[in-house]
Design a protein around this motif. Structure first.
Motif, PDB file in Angstrom:
ATOM      1  N   HIS A 245       0.838  -1.206   0.000  1.00  0.00           N
ATOM      2  CA  HIS A 245       0.000   0.000   0.000  1.00  0.00           C
ATOM      3  C   HIS A 245       0.870   1.252   0.000  1.00  0.00           C
ATOM      4  O   HIS A 245       1.739   1.416   0.854  1.00  0.00           O
ATOM      5  CB  HIS A 245      -0.909   0.023   1.234  1.00  0.00           C
ATOM      6  N   SER A 247       0.116   5.586  -0.727  1.00  0.00           N
ATOM      7  CA  SER A 247      -0.857   6.622  -1.061  1.00  0.00           C
ATOM      8  C   SER A 247      -0.346   7.969  -0.573  1.00  0.00           C
ATOM      9  O   SER A 247       0.606   8.039   0.210  1.00  0.00           O
ATOM     10  CB  SER A 247      -2.229   6.322  -0.441  1.00  0.00           C
ATOM     11  N   TRP A 325       6.368   2.033  -8.055  1.00  0.00           N
ATOM     12  CA  TRP A 325       4.955   2.054  -7.682  1.00  0.00           C
ATOM     13  C   TRP A 325       4.145   2.687  -8.806  1.00  0.00           C
ATOM     14  O   TRP A 325       4.394   3.823  -9.209  1.00  0.00           O
ATOM     15  CB  TRP A 325       4.753   2.846  -6.401  1.00  0.00           C
ATOM     16  N   GLU A 327       0.879   4.261  -9.696  1.00  0.00           N
ATOM     17  CA  GLU A 327      -0.264   4.875  -9.026  1.00  0.00           C
ATOM     18  C   GLU A 327      -1.580   4.566  -9.745  1.00  0.00           C
ATOM     19  O   GLU A 327      -2.646   4.648  -9.134  1.00  0.00           O
ATOM     20  CB  GLU A 327      -0.059   6.386  -8.929  1.00  0.00           C
ATOM     21  N   ARG A 330      -2.115   0.819  -8.728  1.00  0.00           N
ATOM     22  CA  ARG A 330      -1.904   0.731  -7.282  1.00  0.00           C
ATOM     23  C   ARG A 330      -1.202  -0.573  -6.898  1.00  0.00           C
ATOM     24  O   ARG A 330      -1.659  -1.334  -6.043  1.00  0.00           O
ATOM     25  CB  ARG A 330      -3.224   0.885  -6.523  1.00  0.00           C
TER      26      ARG A 330
END
Length: 353
Positions: A245, A247, A325, A327, A330
């Motif tokens: 995860h 963010s 990563w 985005e 995800r």
């Protein structure tokens, strides 16, 4: 007595509810902690001594004992790690002084490392708060926004030889001799690193005086380097997996990032024991005050946690190629997958190698 978890109709708890559930596991047991320290320090000392004796008497096959010695040194670091979280003993003072002593063996200045590691826990998975106590991870957009040499540098940094070979050696032998990243954050990081350096130098000098410089380097250096490489590998797999995860704020929330941004590295039982259950990393990140020897108890009582972020030993080998990563999807992707994403999004995807 272990009681399987039962929940009302509506499903298992959410991330915030797990914080309350895990609170009852946060109490360490002094006797168990002393026992864990004893059964780790004594075997490490024994394997180290046996390795030296083998070298001293010309039985070079005895160098194989470097492997278990490194394993127990790694386990001592896991105890130091728990001390840093204040979860090994019930008293902070006992944790701190145990951690400081172990930091001399692990070449890790305790108070300096503890502050950096606390930052890692407070910001893991936050794209706006990267750079302290973590592995540098770029997004696909950031990677293709770099110059050609910037991309090459990132590729070199992410190469397995650097990440798990040169990198750990640099970290433990050189980088941690100074309070990198905290040089202007008060005297404590400096006291921690310099005091550790002095203690390391004194012990190294005594050992060299007793067994000689060649024996010291042949025995101790490989143990430290192997333990360091394994430690970095564990840290890598615990956060660098496909469905981790990441963010940005304000979307980033600690409970969700902790539970889903760290893996459950489901190792075979002997390796799980030797690594201080650190593979149950998602639970550890969600409630870092839980002593490592109580983490299996958490999974026994709440087996649904065992399936979150679960990675087997074989599956973990595939994590090496996950370096950026994305985005959009995800998830962590490889350089090859990132190139395909870049073409779809009209990034500059000029080959760099």
């Amino acid at each position: 007595m272990n009681v399987q978890s039962t929940y009302p109709v509506g499903g298992a708890p959410d991330e915030k509810a797990w914080l309350k559930i895990l609170a009852k596991y946060r109490t360490p047991h002094a006797g168990r902690s002393v026992f864990e320290l004893t059964i780790t320090a004594i075997p490490f000392t024994a394997f180290w001594t046996l390795t030296w004796l083998a070298v001293h008497y010309g039985f070079w096959w005895g160098l194989i004992l470097i492997v278990p010695a490194a394993g127990f040194l790694l386990r001592l670091f896991m105890i130091q790690h728990d001390c840093g979280h204040g979860s090994f003993f019930a008293r902070r003072r006992f944790d701190d002084w145990t951690g400081r002593v172990l930091g001399v063996l692990t070449l890790t200045p305790y108070d300096y490392w503890r502050r950096a590691h606390a930052t890692h826990h407070a910001s893991a998975g936050n794209l706006d708060e990267r750079g302290v106590g973590d592995i540098t991870t770029l997004t696909v957009t950031e990677y293709y926004g770099r110059s050609r040499w910037g991309r090459i540098g990132y590729r070199l940094y992410r190469h397995p030889l650097v990440m798990f070979g040169i990198g750990p050696a640099w970290l433990f032998l050189f980088q941690q001799r100074l309070p990198m990243g905290m040089m202007r954050e008060g005297v404590l990081p400096w006291i921690s690193t310099m005091a550790t350096n002095v203690a390391v130098a004194v012990i190294a000098a005594l050992l060299i005086w007793v067994i000689g410089p060649v024996s010291f380097l042949v025995v101790h250096l490989p143990i430290v380097l192997l333990a360091g490489s394994i430690g970095v590998w564990l840290f890598y797999v615990q956060h660098q997996f496909e469905e981790t995860h990441w963010s940005k704020e304000p979307e980033w929330q600690f409970p969700k990032a902790a539970l889903h941004g760290a893996s459950h590295y489901d190792l075979p039982r002997p390796l799980r024991w030797l690594t201080g259950n650190i593979g149950i990393h998602h639970v550890h990140h969600l409630s870092s005050k839980v002593p490592y020897y109580r983490l299996p108890e958490v999974l026994r009582n709440h087996p649904e946690l065992g399936e979150i972020g679960r990675i087997t030993l074989w599956q973990s080998l595939q994590c090496v190629k996950l370096v950026l990563w994305d985005e959009g999807s995800r998830r962590l992707v490889s350089f090859r997958e990132a190139a395909a994403v870049a073409r779809l999004r009209n990034f500059s995807s000029t080959p760099v190698c």
